[in-house]
Design a protein around this motif. Sequence first.
Motif, mmCIF file in Angstrom:
data_model
loop_
_atom_site.group_PDB
_atom_site.id
_atom_site.type_symbol
_atom_site.label_atom_id
_atom_site.label_comp_id
_atom_site.label_asym_id
_atom_site.label_seq_id
_atom_site.Cartn_x
_atom_site.Cartn_y
_atom_site.Cartn_z
ATOM 1 N N PHE A 280 12.784 3.233 -0.330
ATOM 2 C CA PHE A 280 12.613 2.952 1.108
ATOM 3 C C PHE A 280 13.929 2.472 1.727
ATOM 4 C CE2 PHE A 280 7.999 1.675 -0.067
ATOM 5 C CZ PHE A 280 7.681 3.017 -0.234
ATOM 6 N N SER B 60 4.902 8.510 3.838
ATOM 7 C CA SER B 60 5.166 7.082 3.943
ATOM 8 C C SER B 60 5.696 6.774 5.338
ATOM 9 C CB SER B 60 6.192 6.694 2.874
ATOM 10 O OG SER B 60 6.233 5.309 2.723
ATOM 11 N N HIS C 247 7.216 3.911 8.190
ATOM 12 C CA HIS C 247 8.000 2.675 8.237
ATOM 13 C C HIS C 247 8.356 2.294 9.669
ATOM 14 C CE1 HIS C 247 8.850 3.133 3.850
ATOM 15 N NE2 HIS C 247 8.509 4.376 4.180
ATOM 16 N N ARG D 208 7.670 -1.222 5.521
ATOM 17 C CA ARG D 208 6.678 -0.153 5.375
ATOM 18 C C ARG D 208 5.457 -0.486 6.231
ATOM 19 N NH1 ARG D 208 2.618 2.196 2.073
ATOM 20 N NH2 ARG D 208 2.992 4.441 1.860
ATOM 21 N N GLY E 26 0.834 4.616 5.271
ATOM 22 C CA GLY E 26 1.040 5.928 4.675
ATOM 23 C C GLY E 26 -0.269 6.690 4.644
#
Length: 267
Positions: free
Chosen positions: A71, A102, A104, A113, A116
Amino acid sequence: MKFGIDAGGTLVKMVKEENNQRFYSKYLSTEIEEVAEMLKQFPEAEVALTGGKATYLQSLIPQEAFQSIEFDATFKGIQTFLKQYQHPLENYIFTNVGTGTSIHHVERDKQERAGGTGAGGGMIQGLGYLLTGETDFERLVTLAAQGDRDNIDLKVKHIYKGDKTPIPGELTAANFGRVLHTKDHVTYSDADKLAAAVGVVGETVTTVSIHAAREFNAEYVVYIGSSFLGNDLLKEVVMRYTVLRGFRPYFIENGEYSGALGTLKLM
Ligand code: ATP
Ligand code: MG
């Protein structure tokens, strides 16, 4: 010579930097041993890894590689691209549509985050195969682009026949929800089925992204990931749906290399 490598669930993305030039390449994750063989040819190279298969790739190569969290690497790569393309953003959502998806939130120099969904590139491939038997990604997306999901998906306007709709009539009410209404007088081609599969993934990804954008008061959703490669239909569904819901989509050129570029820049 520097290599940044994002070894993901489906594809290995590689960025090579040499003499201030950048080269992009990708391999199937099932061919990761070939990537390792190639790296063995350059024992002096600096190598940075990220992604779910980073530790496995490290076990195959002679270099002592730098490793970063996926990430953080992806965020660093996105920031690098946004600067390069002169498209500065401060408060935005980024959505990585890889094998899975995913989501963010970014506020200045911090990413967090935000969620998702299991709807992503892997679902396009798996559901696409179940519906049509097609395994080749390029053929799958080419076929999907020729399809028509009008007889497969149920829209809000279909439910509110002629009546005023409380939400836009063009919104999908039920993906695949029209099939039992149309099955007796239409046949569905492989292209139609694949278009519907891409549709449900695109709309799910967008819906989840937009909820995050609303929560964090962000105007832009930045979309990246190899699932968009050659997949104009997915791009179009995501773009149209994001705009329809009142937000601004932004697709980064070479964005699928964000993780690979980011881990190289963090090294
Ligand atoms: P994750 O980040 O979830 O671990 P990943 O990093 O491997 O996975 P991406 O490379 O961003 O994910 O995207 C993978 C998706 O890209 C596949 O599921 C497929 O939909 C699509 N794709 C694009 N090109 C190809 C290709 N040549 N072969 C297979 N899939 C491809
Ligand atoms: Mg990935």
